[in-house]
Structure formats: structure tokens, C-alpha cells
Motif scaffolding. Structure first.
Motif, mmCIF file in Angstrom:
data_model
loop_
_atom_site.group_PDB
_atom_site.id
_atom_site.type_symbol
_atom_site.label_atom_id
_atom_site.label_comp_id
_atom_site.label_asym_id
_atom_site.label_seq_id
_atom_site.Cartn_x
_atom_site.Cartn_y
_atom_site.Cartn_z
ATOM 1 N N ARG A 54 0.806 -1.222 0.000
ATOM 2 C CA ARG A 54 0.000 0.000 0.000
ATOM 3 C C ARG A 54 0.839 1.271 0.000
ATOM 4 O O ARG A 54 0.289 2.363 0.096
ATOM 5 N N SER A 55 2.144 1.147 -0.102
ATOM 6 C CA SER A 55 2.994 2.331 -0.074
ATOM 7 C C SER A 55 2.949 3.035 -1.432
ATOM 8 O O SER A 55 2.573 2.435 -2.444
ATOM 9 N N PRO A 56 3.344 4.318 -1.488
ATOM 10 C CA PRO A 56 3.352 5.056 -2.760
ATOM 11 C C PRO A 56 4.173 4.385 -3.853
ATOM 12 O O PRO A 56 3.823 4.477 -5.024
ATOM 13 N N MET A 57 5.268 3.708 -3.478
ATOM 14 C CA MET A 57 6.101 3.056 -4.484
ATOM 15 C C MET A 57 5.296 2.043 -5.290
ATOM 16 O O MET A 57 5.420 1.966 -6.522
ATOM 17 N N TYR A 58 4.451 1.259 -4.617
ATOM 18 C CA TYR A 58 3.644 0.257 -5.307
ATOM 19 C C TYR A 58 2.436 0.883 -5.992
ATOM 20 O O TYR A 58 1.931 0.345 -6.970
ATOM 21 N N PHE A 59 1.992 2.013 -5.482
ATOM 22 C CA PHE A 59 0.939 2.769 -6.160
ATOM 23 C C PHE A 59 1.429 3.200 -7.537
ATOM 24 O O PHE A 59 0.719 3.047 -8.544
ATOM 25 N N PHE A 60 2.650 3.715 -7.604
ATOM 26 C CA PHE A 60 3.229 4.130 -8.883
ATOM 27 C C PHE A 60 3.600 2.927 -9.747
ATOM 28 O O PHE A 60 3.474 2.972 -10.975
ATOM 29 N N LEU A 61 4.057 1.837 -9.119
ATOM 30 C CA LEU A 61 4.387 0.619 -9.860
ATOM 31 C C LEU A 61 3.144 0.056 -10.553
ATOM 32 O O LEU A 61 3.227 -0.468 -11.670
ATOM 33 N N PHE A 62 1.990 0.172 -9.901
ATOM 34 C CA PHE A 62 0.719 -0.252 -10.494
ATOM 35 C C PHE A 62 0.493 0.462 -11.828
ATOM 36 O O PHE A 62 0.169 -0.168 -12.842
ATOM 37 N N TYR A 63 0.688 1.768 -11.825
ATOM 38 C CA TYR A 63 0.460 2.551 -13.042
ATOM 39 C C TYR A 63 1.564 2.337 -14.078
ATOM 40 O O TYR A 63 1.308 2.427 -15.291
ATOM 41 N N LEU A 64 2.773 2.049 -13.625
ATOM 42 C CA LEU A 64 3.845 1.733 -14.566
ATOM 43 C C LEU A 64 3.529 0.436 -15.305
ATOM 44 O O LEU A 64 3.704 0.358 -16.530
ATOM 45 N N SER A 65 3.053 -0.569 -14.575
ATOM 46 C CA SER A 65 2.696 -1.848 -15.202
ATOM 47 C C SER A 65 1.517 -1.668 -16.158
ATOM 48 O O SER A 65 1.486 -2.279 -17.232
ATOM 49 N N ILE A 143 -0.378 11.477 -10.121
ATOM 50 C CA ILE A 143 -0.755 10.565 -11.214
ATOM 51 C C ILE A 143 -1.652 11.277 -12.218
ATOM 52 O O ILE A 143 -1.521 11.095 -13.442
ATOM 53 N N ILE A 144 -2.563 12.104 -11.725
ATOM 54 C CA ILE A 144 -3.433 12.880 -12.628
ATOM 55 C C ILE A 144 -2.587 13.811 -13.495
ATOM 56 O O ILE A 144 -2.815 13.942 -14.702
#
Length: 310
Positions: A54-65, A143-144
Motif C-alpha cells: 500500500r505504499s506510494p512506491m507500489y501505487f506508482f508501480l501499479f500505473y507503470l505496469s 498521477i493525474i
């Protein structure tokens, strides 16, 4: 869209015109695309389902994938289909759509990589302020902004593409539609368009690469003040990010920051960042990230256990 154009369709020459090599291209690109979709969708599902990521790193990784999957989809399916077809025809509208999609999701990937570097900088260099600076609200806004930036970039590229009239040969010596191969066919002096492309795509890729490298140098320099365990964990994460940055940005800089000339290696370089990098990213992030691997094991363990109980 087809105003001022006598050409309504293009013929893509592809990676090769040799029938046997086309079959090899089909097998290789199909495997890479399948691996890209499975790997990136697995990361997306894991991050969405796991409570530990749930950290920001994985939030951004979600959108990278997500960007990787879409970026590859804008290119690979047509390349796979064309490798089995004798006539590789793409209409003018489809060509313009591919230009837009290629730059939209490619731009999104660039901006997300920059956000991931910013997240690592704050996490390592300002750990006490990290929860406040990188709150969920801030991440959503970032992200927006990345989506808006990608849209502006791709809109600029499509405007440049639409400005070019095509009235002569319609053979594109490439496997996809992009500004460089289209400029070879335009019935006009493309010096200004090439200059605008370099000042847009070239500037974004070069400045993004420089910003990312500088930020990771600062991050690695600041690791001297951390414990051995903290250095090891941060170094592992940053190394993964740096590998992705180099694999994606170096080929892009080679393609988009030069005069309107073509080289024999252009196609293979383009394959590297449109097909190869989206394929490698899931492996880089999962194989070097214990948290993602543990989350995947836990999710599959829960699913297998629940199935056995039934």
C-alpha cells in the motif's frame, strides 16, 4: 483526417520481408507480448489485492505496469498479425491512432518513472516527512498530472503527424507508425516538424533521463548515513529502478534526439523499448523485490487454500 492527402493507407514493410524470418519474428514477438501481458497483469492484480503493498512506491508501480501493458499493446498485436500476413496494410486513421497511443502510453511511462524516483528520494532522504509529503492525496494528484502530461505530449505528436501531407509512395520502412518513418514519405520539407519533434519527444526523454540519473546519484550518495540493512534494501530497490530507466530511456534518446535521418539499426532499437522493456520490467521489479514476491506467494496460497476447502 485525410484532408490534403491522396494517400488513404500505408503498407508497413515490417522487420523483415523474408517469409522464414517473418515466422521467427511471429514466434519471438508473440512470446514477448504474452510474457509482457502476463507479467504486468500479475503485478497489477497483486498490488490491487495485497494489503501489504500500500505504499506510494507500489501505487506508482501499479500505473507503470498498466502503462507498460498498454504501450506494448499499441504495437505488438499488429506486429504479430503482420508477420503472418502478405499485405501489411494500415489505414491512415489507424496509423494516426497508433502514433497517438504510442506517445501517450510512452509518455505516461516516462512521467511515472520520474514519480517513482521522486518517491524514493523522499523515502530515503527525508524519511521523517515521507508520510506527509507522499500522502495518498498527493500521489493521486501526481498521477493525474502524469496523465495530463502524457495527453499533452501525445496530442502534440499527433498534431505534427496530421500536418504532413502524403501524396507519393506509401511504403513505411518500419513495423509501426511513428513520426520519423512518416517524415520520409511526407510531400513537404519536414525540417520544422523534425525540429519540433526533437524539442518535444527529444527534450522529454533527455531531460527525464538526466533528472532521473541525478536523483538516483543523490539517493545513492545519501545511503552512506543509513544502516547496513537499510542500505541493502534501498540499494536493491534503486538498482531495479536504474536498470528500467537505462533500458527505456537510452533507446528513446537515440531515436528522438537526432536529425531526420534513418539508420539500419532503428527498427531493432525501437523493438527494444517498445517490446523488450515492457517485457523485462515485471521480471526486474519482481525478481529483485522481496515484498512483491511474498505478496504474490501469499495471494496464490490463499487462493489455493480456498479452492482446496471447497
Amino acid at each position: 483526417m485525410q484532408q490534403n492527402n491522396s494517400v488513404t493507407e500505408f503498407i508497413l514493410l515490417g522487420l523483415t520481408e523474408d517469409p522464414m524470418r517473418q515466422k521467427v519474428v511471429f514466434v519471438i514477438i508473440f512470446i514477448f507480448y504474452l510474457g509482457t501481458m502476463v507479467g504486468n497483469l500479475l503485478i497489477i492484480v497483486t498490488i490491487k489485492s495485497s494489503r501489504t503493498l500500500r505504499s506510494p512506491m507500489y501505487f506508482f508501480l501499479f500505473y507503470l505496469s498498466f502503462a507498460d501493458a498498454c504501450f506494448s499493446t499499441s504495437i505488438a498485436p499488429r506486429l504479430i498479425a503482420d508477420s503472418l500476413s502478405a499485405k501489411r496494410i494500415i489505414t491512415y486513421n489507424e496509423c494516426m491512432t497508433q502514433v497517438f497511443a504510442l506517445h501517450f502510453f510512452g509518455g505516461m511511462e516516462i512521467f511515472v518513472l520520474i514519480l517513482m524516483a521522486a518517491d524514493r528520494y523522499v523515502a530515503i532522504c527525508k524519511p521523517l516527512h515521507y508520510p506527509t509529503i507522499m500522502s495518498q492525496q498527493v500521489c493521486n494528484i501526481l498521477i493525474i498530472i502524469a496523465w495530463i502530461g502524457a495527453f499533452i505530449h501525445s496530442t502534440t505528436q499527433i498534431i505534427l503527424a496530421l500536418r504532413m501531407p502524403f501524396c507519393g509512395p506509401n511504403f513505411i520502412d518500419h513495423y509501426c507508425c511513428d513520426l520519423q518513418p512518416l517524415m520520409e514519405l511526407a510531400c513537404m520539407d519536414t525540417y520544422e516538424i523534425n525540429l519540433l519533434m526533437v524539442s518535444n519527444s527529444g527534450a522529454i526523454t533527455t531531460s527525464g533521463f538526466v533528472i532521473l540519473i541525478i536523483s538516483y546519484i543523490i539517493i545513492l550518495h545519501s545511503l552512506r548515513n543509513h544502516s547496513a540493512e537499510g542500505r541493502k534494501k534501498a540499494l536493491s530497490t534503486c538498482t531495479s529502478h536504474i536498470i528500467v530507466v537505462v533500458l527505456f530511456f537510452v533507446p528513446c534518446i537515440f531515436i528522438y534526439t537526432r536529425p531526420a535521418t534513418t539508420f539500419p539499426m532503428d527498427k531493432m532499437v525501437t523493438v527494444f523499448y517498445t517490446i523488450g522493456t515492457p517485457f523485462l520490467n515485471p521480471f526486474i521489479y519482481t525478481l529483485r523485490n522481496a515484498e512483491v514476491k511474498n505478496a504474490m506467494r501469499m495471494i496464490w496460497h490463499i487462493k489455493i487454500t480456498s479452492e482446496c476447502k471447497r
